[in-house]
Design an enzyme around this catalytic site. Sequence first.
Site, PDB file in Angstrom:
ATOM      1  N   SER A  51      26.577 -50.953  -2.904  1.00 20.01           N
ATOM      2  CA  SER A  51      26.743 -52.397  -2.954  1.00 20.01           C
ATOM      3  C   SER A  51      25.366 -52.988  -3.176  1.00 20.01           C
ATOM      4  O   SER A  51      24.368 -52.292  -3.168  1.00 20.01           O
ATOM      5  CB  SER A  51      27.315 -52.916  -1.642  1.00 20.01           C
ATOM      6  OG  SER A  51      26.315 -52.892  -0.652  1.00 20.01           O
ATOM      7  N   LYS A  52      25.341 -54.290  -3.354  1.00 23.68           N
ATOM      8  CA  LYS A  52      24.046 -54.900  -3.648  1.00 23.68           C
ATOM      9  C   LYS A  52      23.047 -54.705  -2.521  1.00 23.68           C
ATOM     10  O   LYS A  52      21.845 -54.730  -2.740  1.00 23.68           O
ATOM     11  CB  LYS A  52      24.241 -56.376  -3.934  1.00 23.68           C
ATOM     12  CG  LYS A  52      24.944 -56.552  -5.260  1.00 23.68           C
ATOM     13  CD  LYS A  52      24.682 -57.869  -5.906  1.00 23.68           C
ATOM     14  CE  LYS A  52      25.285 -57.857  -7.299  1.00 23.68           C
ATOM     15  NZ  LYS A  52      25.776 -59.135  -7.734  1.00 23.68           N
TER      16      LYS A  52
END
Length: 619
Positions: free
Chosen positions: A389-390
């Site tokens: 994920s970011k």
Amino acid sequence: MGFCRGNDAGCALRAGAGADDHDGPALPQSVRPPRHRRRRTDRVPLCFHQHRHGDGHRARGRGAAAAHFLRWHVDDDDHGRGRHRHVRPCQPHDARAPRRVRQGRCRQSCPAVPSSGPYPATGPMLHAPNRTPTQKASSSPMSTTSKPAKPVITRFAPSPTGFLHIGGARTALFNWLYAQHTGGKFLLRIEDTDRARHTPDAVDAILDGLKWLGLQWDGEPISQFSRAARHAEVAHALLAAGQAYRCYVPAEELAAERAKAEAEKRFFTVASPWRDRDPATAPAGVAPVIRFKAPRDGETVVEDVVQGRVVFQNKDFDDLVILRSDGTPIYNLAVVVDDHDMGVTHIIRGVDHLTNAARQTQIYRAMGWDVPVFGHVPLIHGPDGQKLSKRHGALGIEAYRAMGYLPAALNNYLVRLGWSHGDDEIFPLAKMIEWFDLNSLGKSASRMDFLKLADTNAHYIREATDATLLANIERVLPELGISGVPANLTATQRAQFLALIPDLKPRAKTLREVVTGAAALFLERPLQLDVKALALIDAEARVHIKALSGRFRALGAWSAKALEDDVRSYAEAGGHKLGKIAQPLRAAITAASVSPPVFSLMAILGREETLARLEEQAG
RNA sequence: GGUCCCUUCGUCUAUCGGUUAGGACACGAGAUUUUCAAUCUUGGAAGACGGGUUCGAUUCCCGUAGGGACCGCCA
């Protein structure tokens, strides 16, 4: 304890050079070599392996009898591990053969597994019967050890909804490598069918990322969107052939049912009444979608170079939409049509496409087209094992560039995620191309490990020539954005930087660290010493600095060696340890307590600047 | 919920059914040292669990557990 004795009739090693070792007392436990020394090669002459059967706690499968039995069969020219294997023909259909072999993924020269199946090469056809034949067709392009009959064409097909992330980069790398390895082609296609989610910036970011990594594609990038008419043409061909049908069920109705099923944790499949309904009864004024008439029974088999043979039951698939009601194509159709038209022979992509491979296989078959070789590689997870994920790791490739990683290092790191070549870790590009093969791809997901990436990067920093490294640094200097360091170097600064590179290399894991290591070069007087540096400059230190200033002024040759010699003799004469003198010097020159070797720095800075900095601190 | 896939040191991985389960990163200790690194020496660290097949299973088969992917008129 039952150790191997000289008169142990079963010991196959007795005949060897180490036979003498077998007489005498039993070897104590401590003789057992440390773990890291336990290699096949040093095992042979020693034979002090412990036989656990003597005292009753025989561990399963590791018994002495077994151990002895096997020694006969050890090939001693198998030095190293995994490199000089004897190439023996595999028996893929032998039930007792290892899975890799049975699935046609053995490193050795296995007969290949068919890719396209025994279907006619042209013209639409009916769906496959119950079982997809897999025997025969041993000349498919799946075999990577021998040259495929057809020239290999791979492709990378990102959707431009975002940047090029690490997983995409690895997929591109694998495809590129395989094309290079086989002397084939590597094509690029942008999957921009969904106009709503398409951004030109993302396309540029992807292209830039690939270029930076050195993964140059053949020909022009292809826009999938531009081929919409062709996709529609194929959809209508399917329609004409009775392999697809117009469906008039409103989208909203389906969405509502799907949501309901999901809420009830029920399995939901679309079962359109229009599959078998007479098209003449179609409602007026409703724009239909075109659905693919997926086979209802039997199974669809994906012969995958990575995953092996994966079998799907056709009853689990519903009739997927291939053309929207506005006449635009949908992914699975577009992919098949494009890959076919582009002549793609090998599709290497993430496992998240595995079920798509089954659906696409059905479309290929319906069109009577050859099914390409699929290779679905496992995903890369974040450092914590969670999906990227970011927060961790799902950065655009340009972020890695801005962090100061070298493309060679990133490629080297990425190729090791899911692929291996024995114990090798470092792969210069030429070796990577030479050794890369689809058979050595693993199936399990891996985690992003920034520490290992950093180590690999450090390796390539040390390997690079000084000039190349500096050129790389100058290219990314603006992106690095390190305060106190100019984005563009003057000729003098460049020369000074270059001179310091040898001292910087072993201290840096990233280009960013190389640059911060050179920070002292760019300081402007008056220097702002940091806290630790300040603490180093006490009254006594000032005396030394003052004395050394005088000596330096009179010094003949201005070089690191001359400076060091001079400081050493000064320290010796005063009965000081070198550190006692050198640390205050470092503080005065670099404004910090940690830096590259201070004598190198002084030499590069020159007499004038060095003396000026020293005099600032001399008080 | 359904389908499919995965599981060897903390991490990436090696292993032709017989190895003392190897390597690399990371971590610990020591050496070296003007700081910090680098380098050298060195240490600890793994077959998810349960059955089965076999003389012998990390390896083949089955099950369990855990993890993942996919189930759109997205790609």
